[in-house]
Design a protein around this motif. Structure first.
Motif, PDB file in Angstrom:
ATOM      1  N   VAL A 280      40.180  33.341  42.334  1.00  0.00           N
ATOM      2  CA  VAL A 280      41.526  33.918  42.339  1.00  0.00           C
ATOM      3  C   VAL A 280      41.959  33.815  43.515  1.00  0.00           C
ATOM      4  CG1 VAL A 280      43.211  36.088  41.434  1.00  0.00           C
ATOM      5  CG2 VAL A 280      41.110  35.414  39.942  1.00  0.00           C
TER       6      VAL A 280
ATOM      7  N   VAL B 272      48.125  32.447  40.846  1.00  0.00           N
ATOM      8  CA  VAL B 272      48.769  33.800  40.943  1.00  0.00           C
ATOM      9  C   VAL B 272      49.506  33.762  42.441  1.00  0.00           C
ATOM     10  CG1 VAL B 272      46.596  34.173  40.179  1.00  0.00           C
ATOM     11  CG2 VAL B 272      46.473  33.812  42.725  1.00  0.00           C
TER      12      VAL B 272
ATOM     13  N   ARG C 139      37.969  35.168  38.604  1.00  0.00           N
ATOM     14  CA  ARG C 139      37.938  35.610  36.909  1.00  0.00           C
ATOM     15  C   ARG C 139      36.896  34.587  36.230  1.00  0.00           C
ATOM     16  NH1 ARG C 139      44.361  34.815  36.462  1.00  0.00           N
ATOM     17  NH2 ARG C 139      44.957  32.373  36.451  1.00  0.00           N
TER      18      ARG C 139
ATOM     19  N   PHE D 252      49.726  38.099  43.218  1.00  0.00           N
ATOM     20  CA  PHE D 252      48.859  38.679  43.416  1.00  0.00           C
ATOM     21  C   PHE D 252      48.854  39.322  44.942  1.00  0.00           C
ATOM     22  CE2 PHE D 252      45.920  37.531  39.703  1.00  0.00           C
ATOM     23  CZ  PHE D 252      46.454  38.275  38.809  1.00  0.00           C
TER      24      PHE D 252
ATOM     25  N   LEU E 121      51.938  40.762  35.640  1.00  0.00           N
ATOM     26  CA  LEU E 121      50.871  40.038  35.093  1.00  0.00           C
ATOM     27  C   LEU E 121      51.261  40.258  33.480  1.00  0.00           C
ATOM     28  CD1 LEU E 121      48.782  43.662  35.393  1.00  0.00           C
ATOM     29  CD2 LEU E 121      48.086  41.041  35.858  1.00  0.00           C
TER      30      LEU E 121
ATOM     31  N   GLU F 186      47.821  35.497  30.057  1.00  0.00           N
ATOM     32  CA  GLU F 186      46.694  34.300  30.331  1.00  0.00           C
ATOM     33  C   GLU F 186      45.895  34.617  32.305  1.00  0.00           C
ATOM     34  OE1 GLU F 186      50.212  33.416  30.347  1.00  0.00           O
ATOM     35  OE2 GLU F 186      50.879  32.485  31.708  1.00  0.00           O
ATOM     36  N   ASP F 187      46.247  35.934  32.985  1.00  0.00           N
ATOM     37  CA  ASP F 187      45.559  36.698  33.603  1.00  0.00           C
ATOM     38  C   ASP F 187      44.351  37.489  32.527  1.00  0.00           C
ATOM     39  OD1 ASP F 187      48.617  37.269  35.445  1.00  0.00           O
ATOM     40  OD2 ASP F 187      47.251  35.879  35.910  1.00  0.00           O
TER      41      ASP F 187
ATOM     42  N   TYR G  77      37.298  40.010  35.568  1.00  0.00           N
ATOM     43  CA  TYR G  77      36.396  39.542  36.900  1.00  0.00           C
ATOM     44  C   TYR G  77      35.988  39.984  37.940  1.00  0.00           C
ATOM     45  CZ  TYR G  77      42.422  38.444  36.651  1.00  0.00           C
ATOM     46  OH  TYR G  77      43.279  38.011  35.597  1.00  0.00           O
TER      47      TYR G  77
ATOM     48  N   MET H  58      47.227  43.269  41.368  1.00  0.00           N
ATOM     49  CA  MET H  58      48.071  42.052  40.640  1.00  0.00           C
ATOM     50  C   MET H  58      49.704  42.872  39.777  1.00  0.00           C
ATOM     51  SD  MET H  58      44.282  41.010  38.681  1.00  0.00           S
ATOM     52  CE  MET H  58      44.284  42.985  38.259  1.00  0.00           C
TER      53      MET H  58
END
Length: 115
Positions: free
Chosen positions: A47, A62, A37, A66, A84, A87-88, A92, A81
């Protein structure tokens, strides 16, 4: 070889999204699949990654939220995911490393998490 990613979108904090990335073309075998990402102003970061043995690794940010998985028959990698956070938010990208030694990237899918 082309990679097509899908599943991004806008979701509220605490929500879930599932990304998919399917490879098409002449593929002998895929040795590794991963999701990266890139948020505005930041470098692209790993990620999650899954290799042919099924072993996975995740970025600390994560872990526990995730899950990466793959369907070898469909040459597809998924990223589930959950929980969430704002900040995610990022674009991607999926990446696949094939047995020919080449890396292939998808075009990216936007994930936006609102607070």
């Amino acid at each position: 070889v082309q990679l097509q990613a899908s599943g991004g979108g806008l979701v509220q904090a605490g929500g879930s999204l599932r990304l998919s990335c399917a490879a098409s073309g002449i593929i002998i075998s895929i040795t590794a699949m991963g999701w990266y990402r890139q948020a505005p102003g930041n470098e692209r970061e790993l990620v999650a990654k899954i290799i042919s043995s099924g072993n996975t690794n995740y970025a600390d940010a994560v872990k526990g939220r995730f899950t990466i998985s793959r369907d070898n028959a469909k040459n597809t990698v998924y990223l589930q995911m959950n929980s969430l956070k704002p900040e995610d938010t990022a674009v991607y990208y999926c990446k696949m490393h094939l047995s020919d030694g080449m890396d292939y990237w998808g075009k990216g899918t936007q994930v936006t998490v609102s607070s």
